[in-house]
Design a protein around this motif. Structure first.
Motif, PDB file in Angstrom:
ATOM      1  N   UNK A  39      44.467  39.132  48.873  1.00  0.00           N
ATOM      2  CA  UNK A  39      43.145  38.754  48.380  1.00  0.00           C
ATOM      3  C   UNK A  39      43.175  38.448  46.881  1.00  0.00           C
ATOM      4  N   UNK A  40      44.063  37.522  46.518  1.00  0.00           N
ATOM      5  CA  UNK A  40      44.175  37.098  45.124  1.00  0.00           C
ATOM      6  C   UNK A  40      43.824  35.617  45.023  1.00  0.00           C
ATOM      7  N   UNK A  41      43.244  35.216  43.893  1.00  0.00           N
ATOM      8  CA  UNK A  41      42.999  33.781  43.717  1.00  0.00           C
ATOM      9  C   UNK A  41      44.325  33.037  43.545  1.00  0.00           C
ATOM     10  N   UNK A  42      44.326  31.795  43.991  1.00  0.00           N
ATOM     11  CA  UNK A  42      45.466  30.910  43.791  1.00  0.00           C
ATOM     12  C   UNK A  42      45.300  30.172  42.470  1.00  0.00           C
ATOM     13  N   UNK A  43      46.358  30.078  41.708  1.00  0.00           N
ATOM     14  CA  UNK A  43      46.380  29.217  40.530  1.00  0.00           C
ATOM     15  C   UNK A  43      47.338  28.076  40.840  1.00  0.00           C
ATOM     16  N   UNK A 110      41.920  26.707  39.864  1.00  0.00           N
ATOM     17  CA  UNK A 110      41.853  28.033  40.482  1.00  0.00           C
ATOM     18  C   UNK A 110      41.161  27.910  41.839  1.00  0.00           C
ATOM     19  N   UNK A 111      41.766  28.504  42.868  1.00  0.00           N
ATOM     20  CA  UNK A 111      41.267  28.396  44.237  1.00  0.00           C
ATOM     21  C   UNK A 111      41.037  29.778  44.822  1.00  0.00           C
ATOM     22  N   UNK A 118      37.313  26.660  42.601  1.00  0.00           N
ATOM     23  CA  UNK A 118      36.088  27.109  41.931  1.00  0.00           C
ATOM     24  C   UNK A 118      36.110  26.902  40.421  1.00  0.00           C
ATOM     25  N   UNK A 119      37.279  26.645  39.829  1.00  0.00           N
ATOM     26  CA  UNK A 119      37.328  26.392  38.386  1.00  0.00           C
ATOM     27  C   UNK A 119      38.637  25.678  38.066  1.00  0.00           C
ATOM     28  N   UNK A 120      38.673  25.006  36.911  1.00  0.00           N
ATOM     29  CA  UNK A 120      39.916  24.348  36.520  1.00  0.00           C
ATOM     30  C   UNK A 120      39.816  23.693  35.163  1.00  0.00           C
TER      31      UNK A 120
END
Length: 673
Positions: A39-43, A110-111, A118-120
């Motif tokens: 449960x970690x965000x993907x970069x 960022x996914x 959701x951000x980048x």
């Protein structure tokens, strides 16, 4: 030296990050599963080997242990070479733009673990990057549901179809002369009358715009428009964006004068510009354009060709960690090298003792015509050019002692397609046999090594083809194979083009709107399957494919292909009339449909040599076949072949056959006045 997972990659860009302390993953199930499980965000960080700011961010951020610790603790970090995976680059570039942010490379997105963004952003300096990482880690913990909701919204935006997004409408309207002229007028409205090109900074060459305007100038007998195209190509060829010593074009200039380039050299630019400059030479017989064609081919053969006859992807902007260091000069160094030839050389290329660029350094930028410098030296132009060649050889010899820019030595099928087409046009323009041989050799390499059971692969390195091809690869290679038929009249090239087209129709076509997906949806499940309609530095894969369908349809009498092509251009027609600068390759097809295309069949004992003679001059919007009457090509069937004859046909209906090239040319159409 400790390495991460990227050391096993074939990609030079990924290998450049293999010794980073960041625990990088390549794109794949291992990384995606880890993000879901933990449960970690993907970069996702995307770039390419020749990218200057990618190198800067790596040095400042990804090589830094403090930054790496933060990334490794809270993210699953994925590195992607955009040239290996343009589908993922397109997807997440769209996401950044949907967020209202400026796109570019490096691209950092960022996914959520389900791949929804959701951000980048693009380049971040170290202090800002640490702040972004810390802020996202905190938000992911404290505001998880809000981030997930935002990601779902961006994911939905990415899945929006082009028909919905741009209001595309299927229509059966005719192709109007006034519309194609309006498109030309709208495009040339933004023309820079001082420096050529469009009034934009930075300036990209944008070959598809100038290729369309050149075709329109010829087919509508607009000499003033042709002059504007050639003025632009001359200014680009005189600019610092062109390598005056070694040949070849850089990607763009950072200013409005084609002066200071971003020094990377990309294969796709040079392939397209090679074909465009060859056409300009055919149109004008101006030796300046011939020089650029010859020098660019020399560079391609000398520095970019693989032993297998493929061409490598790119040369880096940097050497010894500095952008452009390989290409720039201080005046004292040139003075010492050239001696009595320095003064005129400095006048020709705008060299200043204090530097014409930064820190006392000079970019070679042609300020004067050869004729003017020759006159000042009381030399004929040919004698001056011989003297210039000797001076260049002295400077090149010194440059060759420098540390060379990095070479990205992967071979990309679609980019090689552009080079093949450029070589074909150069052969027609200049008649140099080695250009023809190289075009055929590169086409054979692609077919033998990068096509397996009619599946085209995108990448080739270390004697292995890998990554299934994307629509842009199929489009450019099919286009190249059609061009190879025009200089060999060997039917196998059209048959190979048709075999690849059959796979595209089967695997990429979306029957709901008649456009093709960029990626093969059956190969890998992504969060969205994208389509490409906007022509950029590389024309949109759908616009190239529409023109391929049109040409193959004429050659093979395939009405299904012709109907498909017409439906595609009619779908984007309304958008084309509004925004032609982003749909210039579509505009070329619209022009071809307006006339219509001349179907030329050349038969008789000397058909092939007559066919090559016909193409020494550039006649846009022609499909040409040549043979002896024993050929299986529908365009040549049912026509007498006992004597040399030219048949000029439109929609399968032929005009009176003629026996001379000159008479055949008189039957070619122009836009009505």
């Amino acid at each position: 030296m400790k390495t991460n997972r990227l050391h096993k990659s074939k990609s030079l860009y990924l290998k450049q990050h293999a010794t980073n302390p960041v625990d990088w993953f390549p794109w794949g199930e291992e990384a995606l599963e880890k993000a879901r499980k933990e449960n970690k965000p993907l970069l996702v960080s995307i770039g390419y080997a020749a990218c200057h700011w990618c190198h800067v961010m790596e040095k400042e951020c990804f090589e830094n242990p403090e930054v790496a610790d933060l990334m490794n603790a809270h993210f699953v970090s994925i590195k992607i070479d955009r040239e290996e995976r343009p589908d993922l680059d397109n997807l997440y570039m769209d996401a950044i733009q949907a967020m209202g942010l400026q796109g570019g490379w490096p691209l950092n997105v960022f996914l959520m673990p389900d791949q929804q963004p959701f951000y980048g952003g693009t380049y971040f300096p170290k202090h800002q990057w640490i702040k972004v990482l810390s802020g996202i880690e905190k938000a992911y913990t404290d505001q998880h549901e809000e981030l997930a909701k935002s990601a779902r919204g961006f994911g939905k935006s990415l899945r929006l179809s082009l028909v919905e997004k741009y209001g595309l409408k299927a229509q059966k309207s005719s192709f109007q002369v006034q519309d194609i002229r309006a498109i030309g007028d709208k495009l040339i409205d933004g023309f820079d009358s001082v420096w050529g090109g469009m009034k934009r900074v930075p300036k990209f060459p944008m070959p598809s715009i100038w290729a369309f305007l050149l075709d329109l100038a010829i087919l509508d007998r607009q000499d003033d428009l042709g002059e504007k195209v050639c003025f632009t190509l001359k200014k680009i060829g005189m600019g610092g964006i062109y390598d005056h010593l070694g040949g070849g074009f850089c990607r763009y200039s950072v200013d409005g004068e084609w002066f200071a380039p971003h020094f990377e050299k990309m294969l796709y630019d040079n392939g397209q510009l090679l074909g465009l400059y060859a056409k300009a030479f055919q149109y004008t017989n101006d030796l300046f354009f011939k020089e650029k064609v010859e020098e660019t081919i020399q560079w391609l053969l000398r520095e970019m060709k693989s032993p297998e006859n493929g061409f490598y992807a790119a040369l880096d902007a940097d050497s010894e960690g500095k952008e452009g260091k390989y290409y720039i000069w201080n005046a004292a160094e040139l003075q010492q090298l050239l001696g009595e030839d320095y003064d005129w050389f400095a006048m020709l290329y705008g060299i200043k003792s204090e530097g014409n660029w930064e820190a006392g350094e000079n970019i070679l930028f042609q300020k004067e015509s050869y004729e003017k410098i020759a006159d000042s030296l009381k030399l004929s132009e040919s004698d001056f050019l011989a003297r210039l060649h000797k001076a260049k050889q002295i400077v090149i010899k010194q440059r060759n002692k420098r540390v060379r820019p990095g070479l990205d030595d992967k071979i990309i099928s679609g980019w090689n397609g552009w080079v093949i087409q450029g070589l074909c046009q150069a052969y027609h323009a200049l008649g140099t046999e080695s250009y023809r041989e190289q075009a055929l050799a590169t086409g054979t390499f692609i077919w033998d090594e990068m096509v397996q059971e009619n599946e085209l692969f995108r990448n080739y390195k270390e004697r292995e083809a890998y990554t299934s091809g994307f629509l842009e690869d199929y489009a450019a290679v099919i286009q190249a194979f059609i061009a190879l038929y025009s200089l060999s009249f060997d039917l196998k090239w059209l048959e190979r083009a048709d075999q690849l087209m059959a796979r595209v129709m089967d695997r990429f076509l979306d029957k709901s709107d008649g456009l093709f997906f960029f990626n093969d949806p059956k190969k890998e499940k992504l969060i969205a399957d994208k389509k490409e309609i906007f022509d950029n530095v590389i024309p949109a894969s759908n616009s190239i494919m529409a023109r391929n369908l049109h040409r193959l349809g004429i050659y093979l009498y395939q009405d299904e292909y012709l109907d498909q092509a017409e439906n595609m251009v009619q779908l984007v027609q309304e958008l084309l009339l509004k925004e032609p600068s982003f749909l210039a390759n579509w505009a070329t097809f619209y022009l071809e449909k307006t006339l219509p295309t001349a179907e030329i069949a050349i038969l008789g004992p000397e058909a092939e040599s007559n066919g090559l003679d016909f193409q020494k001059h550039y006649y846009p919007n022609t499909v040409l076949a040549a043979g002896t009457g024993m050929d299986k090509l529908p365009l040549l069937n049912d026509k007498p072949a006992e004597k040399n004859q030219y048949f000029v046909c439109f929609d399968k209906t032929c005009k009176q056959p003629v026996s001379s090239l000159e008479d055949a040319v008189l039957q070619l159409p122009h836009l009505p006045r």
